[in-house]
Write a protein that holds these residues in place. Structure first.
Motif, PDB file in Angstrom:
ATOM      1  N   UNK A  19       0.817  -1.202   0.000  1.00 57.01           N
ATOM      2  CA  UNK A  19       0.000   0.000   0.000  1.00 57.01           C
ATOM      3  C   UNK A  19       0.858   1.262   0.000  1.00 57.01           C
ATOM      4  N   UNK A  20       1.885   1.274   0.860  1.00 55.01           N
ATOM      5  CA  UNK A  20       2.728   2.461   0.998  1.00 55.01           C
ATOM      6  C   UNK A  20       3.439   2.793  -0.312  1.00 55.01           C
ATOM      7  N   UNK A  21       3.938   1.765  -0.985  1.00 58.82           N
ATOM      8  CA  UNK A  21       4.662   1.985  -2.239  1.00 58.82           C
ATOM      9  C   UNK A  21       3.745   2.645  -3.280  1.00 58.82           C
ATOM     10  N   UNK A  22       2.516   2.174  -3.363  1.00 57.30           N
ATOM     11  CA  UNK A  22       1.570   2.780  -4.325  1.00 57.30           C
ATOM     12  C   UNK A  22       1.280   4.230  -3.950  1.00 57.30           C
ATOM     13  N   UNK A  23       1.021   4.476  -2.664  1.00 60.92           N
ATOM     14  CA  UNK A  23       0.658   5.819  -2.222  1.00 60.92           C
ATOM     15  C   UNK A  23       1.830   6.790  -2.343  1.00 60.92           C
ATOM     16  N   UNK A  24       3.018   6.334  -1.940  1.00 53.46           N
ATOM     17  CA  UNK A  24       4.207   7.184  -2.059  1.00 53.46           C
ATOM     18  C   UNK A  24       4.454   7.548  -3.520  1.00 53.46           C
ATOM     19  N   UNK A  25       4.176   6.602  -4.419  1.00 51.75           N
ATOM     20  CA  UNK A  25       4.330   6.881  -5.852  1.00 51.75           C
ATOM     21  C   UNK A  25       3.447   8.037  -6.296  1.00 51.75           C
ATOM     22  N   UNK A  26       2.212   8.069  -5.799  1.00 48.97           N
ATOM     23  CA  UNK A  26       1.283   9.155  -6.134  1.00 48.97           C
ATOM     24  C   UNK A  26       1.817  10.485  -5.600  1.00 48.97           C
ATOM     25  N   UNK A  27       2.254  10.480  -4.338  1.00 50.59           N
ATOM     26  CA  UNK A  27       2.743  11.696  -3.682  1.00 50.59           C
ATOM     27  C   UNK A  27       3.978  12.251  -4.406  1.00 50.59           C
ATOM     28  N   UNK A  28       4.939  11.375  -4.718  1.00 56.86           N
ATOM     29  CA  UNK A  28       6.186  11.815  -5.362  1.00 56.86           C
ATOM     30  C   UNK A  28       5.921  12.304  -6.778  1.00 56.86           C
ATOM     31  N   UNK A  29       5.106  11.556  -7.531  1.00 54.84           N
ATOM     32  CA  UNK A  29       4.807  11.940  -8.917  1.00 54.84           C
ATOM     33  C   UNK A  29       4.119  13.309  -8.945  1.00 54.84           C
ATOM     34  N   UNK A  30       3.186  13.534  -7.996  1.00 52.33           N
ATOM     35  CA  UNK A  30       2.491  14.820  -7.947  1.00 52.33           C
ATOM     36  C   UNK A  30       3.475  15.955  -7.666  1.00 52.33           C
ATOM     37  N   UNK A  31       4.373  15.733  -6.696  1.00 51.03           N
ATOM     38  CA  UNK A  31       5.362  16.759  -6.334  1.00 51.03           C
ATOM     39  C   UNK A  31       6.273  17.073  -7.520  1.00 51.03           C
ATOM     40  N   UNK A  32       6.660  16.036  -8.279  1.00 50.62           N
ATOM     41  CA  UNK A  32       7.532  16.264  -9.441  1.00 50.62           C
ATOM     42  C   UNK A  32       6.821  17.041 -10.526  1.00 50.62           C
ATOM     43  N   UNK A  33       5.540  16.711 -10.754  1.00 50.25           N
ATOM     44  CA  UNK A  33       4.761  17.433 -11.760  1.00 50.25           C
ATOM     45  C   UNK A  33       4.665  18.909 -11.391  1.00 50.25           C
TER      46      UNK A  33
END
Length: 196
Positions: free
Chosen positions: A175-189
């Motif tokens: 779960x954490x890996x999926x959620x962290x992916x969303x958070x990091x991708x959003x920050x990069x965008x």
């Protein structure tokens, strides 16, 4: 495939956790998802995710997130509030490679890397003394990816005792890996939008 094999071999143990930890896991997932949609700075969002994991795990886990640099070669400190500051500083900027502890190796292989005993595992040859000096004996690292499958970083769980992850740990990791992916991708965008 390895994650699947470990997970299936721990199905029986998972059943013990389902009843006891389902409510706690669900509540933590809701808090983490809230972080994913809030406009919190990346560092504080990642720290909060890591702290949720440490609270949820009843096995004394020390969690961390490393971010893959824009160069695609180096891993940078993202969050690791319970790990010694000197350890976080020492691994900040490590290059990805075939035997670079768990995190550098996980990115290199593009798959999870579970090391039950840092003291004897060849992947830790260059970092063994550093880890053992901080009483870190086991490490499990899973790549964090974007929705498109690009590697964004790693999520790692350390322990003071040798061992492999429990079924409950793997459920949290997934779960954490999926959620962290969303958070990091959003920050990069957002960062790219500001830069342009």
């Amino acid at each position: 495939a390895m994650l699947g094999a470990v997970r299936s071999s721990l199905k029986a143990r998972a059943r013990q956790y389902e009843v006891r930890d389902a409510a706690a896991l669900s509540a933590a997932q809701n808090r983490i998802l809230e972080l994913a949609v809030q406009e919190a700075p990346l560092a504080s969002a990642l720290s909060a995710i890591v702290q949720e994991v440490e609270t949820l795990s009843n096995s004394g886990v020390l969690a961390s997130i490393l971010l893959l640099d824009e160069d695609g070669v180096h891993l940078r400190h993202g969050a690791g509030p319970s790990l010694p500051a000197a350890y976080n500083a020492a691994i900040d900027g490590i290059a990805v490679g075939p035997s670079v502890g768990c995190c550098g190796t996980a990115v290199h292989r593009k798959e999870p890397v579970f090391v039950a005993d840092i003291a004897t595992d060849p992947l830790w040859a260059d970092f063994r003394d550093l880890a053992l000096a901080h009483r870190l004996r086991a490490c499990w690292s899973v790549p964090i990816t974007s929705a498109k499958g690009d590697i964004l970083g790693t999520f790692a769980m350390y322990h003071h005792e040798p061992g492999m992850p429990s079924a409950a740990d793997l459920e949290i990791v997934d779960f954490v890996v999926r959620t962290a992916g969303i958070v990091i991708a959003r920050a990069r965008t957002e960062a790219n939008l500001r830069a342009s």
